[in-house]
Design an enzyme around this catalytic site. Structure first.
Site, PDB file in Angstrom:
ATOM      1  N   MET A 290       5.964  -1.845  -7.865  1.00  0.00           N
ATOM      2  CA  MET A 290       6.047  -3.296  -7.805  1.00  0.00           C
ATOM      3  C   MET A 290       5.329  -3.983  -8.953  1.00  0.00           C
ATOM      4  SD  MET A 290       5.735  -4.286  -3.790  1.00  0.00           S
ATOM      5  CE  MET A 290       5.799  -6.030  -4.204  1.00  0.00           C
TER       6      MET A 290
ATOM      7  N   VAL B 127      -2.080  -3.382 -10.916  1.00  0.00           N
ATOM      8  CA  VAL B 127      -3.298  -3.921 -10.320  1.00  0.00           C
ATOM      9  C   VAL B 127      -4.400  -3.832 -11.359  1.00  0.00           C
ATOM     10  CG1 VAL B 127      -4.948  -3.775  -8.423  1.00  0.00           C
ATOM     11  CG2 VAL B 127      -2.562  -3.141  -8.043  1.00  0.00           C
TER      12      VAL B 127
ATOM     13  N   ASP C 168       5.377  -1.461   6.474  1.00  0.00           N
ATOM     14  CA  ASP C 168       5.298  -0.420   5.447  1.00  0.00           C
ATOM     15  C   ASP C 168       3.963   0.319   5.520  1.00  0.00           C
ATOM     16  OD1 ASP C 168       5.424  -0.211   1.830  1.00  0.00           O
ATOM     17  OD2 ASP C 168       6.391   1.040   3.330  1.00  0.00           O
TER      18      ASP C 168
ATOM     19  N   GLY D 128       2.354   0.798 -10.247  1.00  0.00           N
ATOM     20  CA  GLY D 128       3.318   1.357  -9.318  1.00  0.00           C
ATOM     21  C   GLY D 128       4.647   0.664  -9.429  1.00  0.00           C
TER      22      GLY D 128
END
Length: 758
Positions: free
Chosen positions: A22, A25, A141, A20
């Protein structure tokens, strides 16, 4: 790490789970404990971030990761470990087997979840929020992609604290189709949108948006326009969920609508209250069908949209929401559905096992000298004008970052439909530069103004007032960048043109002369600065009046020049007159009035009238605290002045205590290397020296000198002055040889600087 796929000799990366904005994973194996974990690797910073920002980011990451790791609740994702490996920050978390709420909706073809599941999710998340809020932690968020439902039915909140890191760096902000960095607006509380302080009630609002979506299949303001969504959150009552889905229990609809109250005080005040209400409602028997109502199984574009002031459906002849014109034409991009975890977006990076790659730049072919463009509709031009004016309004409110986003988007659209050199396009570009200069991004502002000045010169001519305005702003930002000689040349050229075209007493001519006087003082030409400022003050008095704000600004500059020339009695008198006039014209609490009062205190101290300066500073601190707050930079500046004058009166214990306090607050608010922080730290060293604590003073002087060298360079005048302070301290400690060597080093650096003409 790319070869062994092993982090810190412990966590072996097995396969990529998701990717994504950021970072990535990974499913991984903890070789020490023999268990599977999830490793989140944050995308490394690009070259546009400087080292000091990177240090701040790392410290923020460690702090937020410690906070996340301290959370122990079945409804919060467990963080096992964190650290940095080969420049990549990583988190080690429990490996969750399940689907986030966005994926569950997607699996269900955007149909809402079963009512029993919705209520159960609400109950579990309210318990997790009650726990985290009790720890003083706000998520900020919450969205469907950050709430996971496991195979056994357990619901967990993900990404506590880490989402804020992404926002600070710019990872989570998404560019809309018009270039606006909006993030995902569907779950933002009204106070987040306005930039106000947020607390746990903001999380409750966002959770209300999540519940609305999983209960009805769409967020409360599911529009095609990012700005319209934000306006909806701010101004429009949401349509009751039971209008979409009649089988929802009435008590649950009431809970959702209360969570979506515009004012935080009208929402449930904490998640424990929310949990009690859900528990009470669940004990009341209700009929809950297990199938989705066909009433909502219709295309999204047929859902009713609302006007801001009413819940009534819009007339069937128009399906667009009747919102302010400046919200039209902007798009939201994709919602935060978590869909990106299944496949990499265009700018995704390969992460720990390969090279991080950015979106490839595309080069458009050179445009011909004349491009035939279709004539834009009057409605589009009116819309763009409205959005441009909305940006100006944001600027007048001091919301420069938001204003810049609006102007940047309007500039892009105007360039597309009107051309790069059209006056309206250039007007938007000019405002982009203005917002950049007001947010400390002077180098970017200079590039924008240079572009505008060139375009206006081609389209309007070199002496057109708009061209000269852009060139004058170029001079201003050159001064911001410390390039005062170039600024002087630019101001001189603009002034000559303004005098020729507009005359010597035109307000714009006088503004240019005022700026030139200011810049002369920064070049060390104090007599020239004083003379020109005095002439401008006299002209502005004649043209605008003695108490006009522009006149008072120039008289303030006259006082500054007098002080720099050592004429402190005259400076004091002028500052006092300016302060009194500003209090009458602008009000006693206006920032300009308070600034003039501060300079009165400076002048009193320079004249040895420290007792009067102390009295003035105490009153000013009270007023600054009342108007701006105790940690505001101007409040702290007044407190610094108080400490300096305590020292001048020989009250060194009090002075040292005041300086230490101001230093601590400035370090927390501004950062350890900020110039004001270092000034306070030096004042601490001065106090320690006067109290005979020279060893302690040496530590602080060295700390200031090292920081200034790191930030400003070893031969910067402030860094050299700090090294002189250090040498003086060494002398006081009897370390004469070290002091002599340091004095020689400082002298050599000063000679090198003088030889370069700096």
């Amino acid at each position: 790490m790319a070869e062994t796929r092993l982090i810190q000799s412990r966590y072996r990366l097995l396969d990529l789970i998701g990717r994504g904005g950021m970072g990535e994973v990974w499913r991984a194996r903890d070789e020490s404990l023999g268990r599977q974990v999830a490793v989140k690797c944050l995308k490394p910073l690009g070259p546009h971030h400087d080292q000091s920002f990177t240090r701040v980011l790392r410290e923020r990451f460690r702090r937020e990761a410690r906070v996340a790791a301290a959370l122990q609740h079945r409804g919060v994702t467990v963080v096992h470990d964190f650290g940095e490996s080969e420049g990549v920050l990583y988190l080690v978390m429990e490996l969750l087997e399940g689907r986030n709420l966005s994926q569950l909706l997607e699996d269900n073809k955007q149909h809402p979840l079963p009512v029993a599941d919705v209520v159960d999710i609400a109950d579990q998340v309210s318990g997790a929020l009650a726990y985290t809020h009790q720890q003083g932690i706000v998520h900020r968020d919450l969205k469907p992609a950050n709430i996971m439902r496991l195979a056994d039915g357990t619901v967990k909140i993900c990404d506590f604290g880490i989402a804020r890191l992404g926002h600070d760096i710019g990872f989570t902000a998404r560019l809309t189709g018009t270039g606006i960095a909006m993030g995902t607006p569907h779950y933002m509380s009204p106070e987040q949108i306005s930039g106000a302080q947020v607390d746990q009630r903001s999380d409750l609002y966002s959770f209300g948006c999540v519940l609305y979506e999983i209960a009805t299949g769409a967020p409360p303001f599911d529009l095609d326009d990012a700005w319209a969504i934000l306006v909806g959150h701010r101004d429009t009552p949401p349509e009751p969920p039971r209008h979409h889905r009649a089988e929802l229990p009435e008590y649950f609809e009431r809970i959702i609508l209360d969570l979506l109250a515009k004012e935080p005080e009208r929402r449930p005040q904490d998640a424990r209250e929310l949990g009690r209400r859900i528990g009470t409602g669940r004990t009341t028997p209700v009929y809950v069908p297990t199938v989705v109502s066909p009433a909502i199984d219709r295309p999204a574009d047929e859902r009713r949209m609302l006007e801001p002031s009413t819940r009534a459906p819009a007339p069937s002849s128009s399906r667009e929401p009747r919102l302010p014109s400046w919200t039209r034409g902007m798009t939201t991009g994709h919602k935060a559905t978590g869909a990106g975890l299944g496949g990499a977006p265009p700018d995704a990076a390969a992460g720990l096992t390969g090279e991080w790659t950015a979106r490839p730049a595309t080069s458009a072919p050179e445009a011909p000298e004349h491009v035939e463009r279709p004539t834009p509709s009057p409605e589009l031009l009116t819309t763009l004008t409205g959005r441009h004016n909305a940006g100006l309004s944001l600027g007048r409110l001091g919301r420069w970052t938001e204003a810049g986003e609006v102007h940047r988007a309007v500039a892009a659209e105007r360039e597309h439909v009107l051309g790069p050199d059209h006056p309206d396009t250039l007007a938007s570009r000019y405002e982009v530069g203005f917002t950049l200069s007001r947010t400390g991004r002077a180098a970017e502002a200079l590039r924008e103004y240079t572009r505008v000045a060139g375009g206006r010169e081609r389209a309007l001519g070199p002496d057109h007032p708009d061209t000269l305005a852009a060139r004058q702003e170029m001079a201003y930002v050159l001064g911001q960048l410390g390039r005062h000689f170039e600024a002087h040349q630019a101001y001189t050229a603009v002034l000559a043109a303004r005098e020729r075209v507009m005359g010597p007493d035109h307000p714009d001519t006088l503004r240019c002369r005022h700026n030139l006087a200011f810049n002369l003082s920064r070049l060390g030409r104090l007599e020239d600065s004083y003379r020109m400022a005095s002439e401008v003050a006299a002209a502005r008095t004649r043209v605008l009046g003695v108490n006009h704000p522009d006149t008072l600004v120039t008289r303030y500059e006259v006082a500054y020049a007098l002080g720099q020339l050592g004429h402190w009695p005259e400076a004091l008198g002028t500052y006092r007159e300016v302060a009194e006039a500003r209090a009458q014209a602008l009000g006693p609490d206006h920032p300009d009035t308070l600034s003039a009062r501060y300079e009165v205190g400076i002048s009193l101290g320079r004249l040895g009238r420290s007792a009067q300066a102390l009295e003035l500073y105490r009153d000013l601190i009270d007023d600054r605290t009342r108007v701006h707050g105790p940690a505001h930079p101007e409040t702290l500046r007044a407190r610094h002045g108080l400490g300096v004058n305590l020292g001048r009166m020989g009250r060194w214990e009090e002075a040292l205590a005041e300086s230490r306090d101001v230093w601590a607050i400035r370090e927390r608010v501004l950062g350890p290397d900020h110039p004001d922080t270092l000034v306070s730290r030096r004042e601490v060293a001065v106090g320690l020296g006067w109290l005979g604590r020279w060893s302690d003073a040496l530590t602080e002087y060295r700390g200031v000198a090292t920081a200034r060298e790191r930030v400003l360079g070893a031969d910067h005048p402030d860094a050299l002055a700090s090294r002189n302070d250090e040498a003086h301290c060494l002398e006081q400690l009897g370390r004469g040889q070290e002091a002599v060597e340091l004095y020689r080093r400082v002298a050599a650096l000063r000679q090198q600087r003088a030889a370069r003409g700096d």
